[in-house]
Design an enzyme around this catalytic site. Structure first.
Site, PDB file in Angstrom:
ATOM      1  N   HIS A  13      34.898 115.517  61.565  1.00  0.00           N
ATOM      2  CA  HIS A  13      35.110 116.636  62.034  1.00  0.00           C
ATOM      3  C   HIS A  13      33.987 117.388  62.655  1.00  0.00           C
ATOM      4  O   HIS A  13      32.697 117.051  61.975  1.00  0.00           O
ATOM      5  CB  HIS A  13      35.804 117.732  61.391  1.00  0.00           C
ATOM      6  N   ASP A  20      45.454 107.326  57.952  1.00  0.00           N
ATOM      7  CA  ASP A  20      44.507 107.805  57.080  1.00  0.00           C
ATOM      8  C   ASP A  20      44.972 107.324  55.589  1.00  0.00           C
ATOM      9  O   ASP A  20      46.013 107.609  55.141  1.00  0.00           O
ATOM     10  CB  ASP A  20      44.581 109.154  57.051  1.00  0.00           C
ATOM     11  N   ASP A  74      31.883 119.237  59.986  1.00  0.00           N
ATOM     12  CA  ASP A  74      31.212 118.201  58.987  1.00  0.00           C
ATOM     13  C   ASP A  74      29.827 117.809  59.144  1.00  0.00           C
ATOM     14  O   ASP A  74      29.052 117.756  58.203  1.00  0.00           O
ATOM     15  CB  ASP A  74      32.075 116.932  58.796  1.00  0.00           C
ATOM     16  N   GLU A  84      49.042 109.760  57.807  1.00  0.00           N
ATOM     17  CA  GLU A  84      48.402 109.881  56.574  1.00  0.00           C
ATOM     18  C   GLU A  84      49.641 109.706  55.337  1.00  0.00           C
ATOM     19  O   GLU A  84      50.554 110.445  55.561  1.00  0.00           O
ATOM     20  CB  GLU A  84      47.726 111.198  56.307  1.00  0.00           C
ATOM     21  N   ASP A  91      40.672 108.858  53.923  1.00  0.00           N
ATOM     22  CA  ASP A  91      40.755 110.183  53.874  1.00  0.00           C
ATOM     23  C   ASP A  91      41.013 110.481  52.469  1.00  0.00           C
ATOM     24  O   ASP A  91      42.105 110.925  52.515  1.00  0.00           O
ATOM     25  CB  ASP A  91      41.543 110.773  55.018  1.00  0.00           C
TER      26      ASP A  91
END
Length: 435
Positions: free
Chosen positions: A99, A294, A102, A266, A337
């Site tokens: 992101h 993810d 981040d 995810e 993730d």
């Protein structure tokens, strides 16, 4: 500076190895179904959990020991880039995801944030050139800052909507700069806490409007990128609009976006939606919309997104089976993730956790490849649906029947016999592939 001085590059040593810092199952060059493991798996490391997660939770302070610091926020950001790429090189992982917040501090204004992003992405670009490591996807964090309390694209505040658009625009500029092949939208605040004050149709139309702007801008800057939406039913918002794969596809189809977007799915989000991960993957495949995943796992005894590293071979086998049936995951990949547990607080745990996840997915790939070679599920399904291979079933599939003709058939064949699915046997045989 070297952050993992005592740890060499992680290599494959086989299942008999007692070396904690070695792969026992992931052999990147091993050929499976005509492709190397690294081509099948396309592993990526997530910047956020790896570099910014500190081990704190709502009931306790940070526990993670991280030998990275800086006198200023920007110095810390630069040092984190160095440490992050060392982790990637140690693991032999060729992709990463992040992101915007981040990698760089937001500063005191949007303009300052953009300057910070320019500086840090210059450094990241240099590291990519030095190492050959690539950007799998990036995204804009449109959920953490208080400005997004009522959403970003679904907000009731036009100023927030404009700010969100500017952040996405910058994200796409960065994606092009770093050669990203995918760009992700995750709507953590795109939803509602109460319908009493929510115009759902208005909010979803504004979301679609934002997505269409992103498509147009990518075309304007001549950036060929695969757009991905990541479904999640709840957390942090009570009810999120991208609830699951099917809900997201309905949204995309309603607004004519189904040819421009695929899904980044995810595992833990599937759990929160009340689905298995293979269910979500299968739904996406049905719509030709499986874009990337993810990799993590949730805890069925807990009601939140725990983002654990994947260690369940049963799950990774069925995940990799869906990916193989999809013809692969490229240009997407398998992004971890996942975050180390609060009790796994040492620096080396970052490497040990990724080794565990990579080995588990390698085992899943090998089992899924064997299932594919043996046509295990194909044979079961062919037998189960064989009544549609001939006679009335074949005529139904050929669109030769209607209600009248089927009624005549039913009246003449009203003594129906069903067959057992033998599902317990099927599950038992599946276990034979998980050794």
């Amino acid at each position: 500076m070297t952050y993992f001085k005592q740890i060499e590059k992680i290599n494959y040593e086989g299942v008999q190895s007692g070396n904690r810092f070695a792969f026992r199952h992931y052999n990147p060059e091993e050929v499976v179904l005509g492709k190397s493991m690294k081509e099948h798996l396309r592993f990526a490391v997530a910047y956020w959990h790896t570099m910014t997660q500190d081990g704190s939770d709502p009931f306790g302070a940070a526990t993670n020991v991280r030998d990275v610091s800086g006198k200023t926020e920007m110095e810390l950001a630069r040092n984190r880039v160095e440490m992050f790429f060392e982790i990637l090189e140690k693991l032999g992982v060729e992709y990463f995801c992040f992101h915007d917040v981040d990698i760089a501090p937001e500063g005191n204004s949007l303009q300052e944030f953009m300057r910070n992003l320019d500086e840090i992405t210059d450094l990241i670009q240099d590291k990519m050139k030095q190492t050959g490591i690539k950007l799998l996807w990036n995204t804009a964090n449109l959920f953490t800052h208080p400005r997004f309390l009522n959403g970003a694209a679904s907000t009731n505040n036009a100023d927030v909507y404009a700010f969100s658009a500017a952040q996405i625009k910058k994200g796409l500029d960065i994606s092009k700069k770093l050669g990203g092949k995918n760009y992700v939208f995750w709507g953590g605040r795109e939803g509602y806490e109460s319908l009493l004050n929510t115009d759902m149709e208005f909010e979803q139309a504004n979301m679609a409007r934002m997505y269409k702007m992103a498509i147009r801008y990518a075309n304007e800057i001549e950036h060929e990128v695969q757009f991905l939406i990541e479904p999640k039913p709840k957390e942090p918002t009570k009810h999120q609009y991208d609830f699951d794969a099917a809900t997201t596809m309905a949204f995309l189809q309603k607004y004519g976006l189904e040819n421009d977007f695929k899904l980044n799915l995810e595992a833990n989000h599937a759990t929160l939606a009340g689905h298995t991960f293979e269910h979500e993957l299968n739904v996406a495949r049905t719509y030709n919309a499986l874009g990337s995943i993810d990799a993590n796992q949730g805890d069925l005894l807990l009601g939140w997104d725990t983002d654990e590293f994947p260690t369940n071979i049963y799950d990774t086998t069925l995940t990799m089976y869906e990916i193989l049936q999809n013809g692969g995951i490229a240009p997407g990949g398998i992004n971890f993730d996942a975050k180390v547990r609060r009790t796994s607080f040492e620096m080396e745990d970052l490497l040990l956790a990724h080794i565990a996840g990579m080995d588990t997915y390698a085992r899943g790939l090998k089992a899924a490849a064997k299932l594919t070679e043996d046509h295990f599920f194909d044979k079961i399904k062919e037998e189960r649906y064989r009544s549609f291979k001939k006679g009335i079933g074949a005529r139904i599939l050929d669109n030769q029947e209607d209600f009248k003709s089927l009624t005549e058939y039913a009246l003449a064949h009203d003594s129906i016999q069903n067959e057992s699915s033998h599902i317990e046997y099927v599950k038992s045989r599946l276990n034979d592939y998980l050794v």
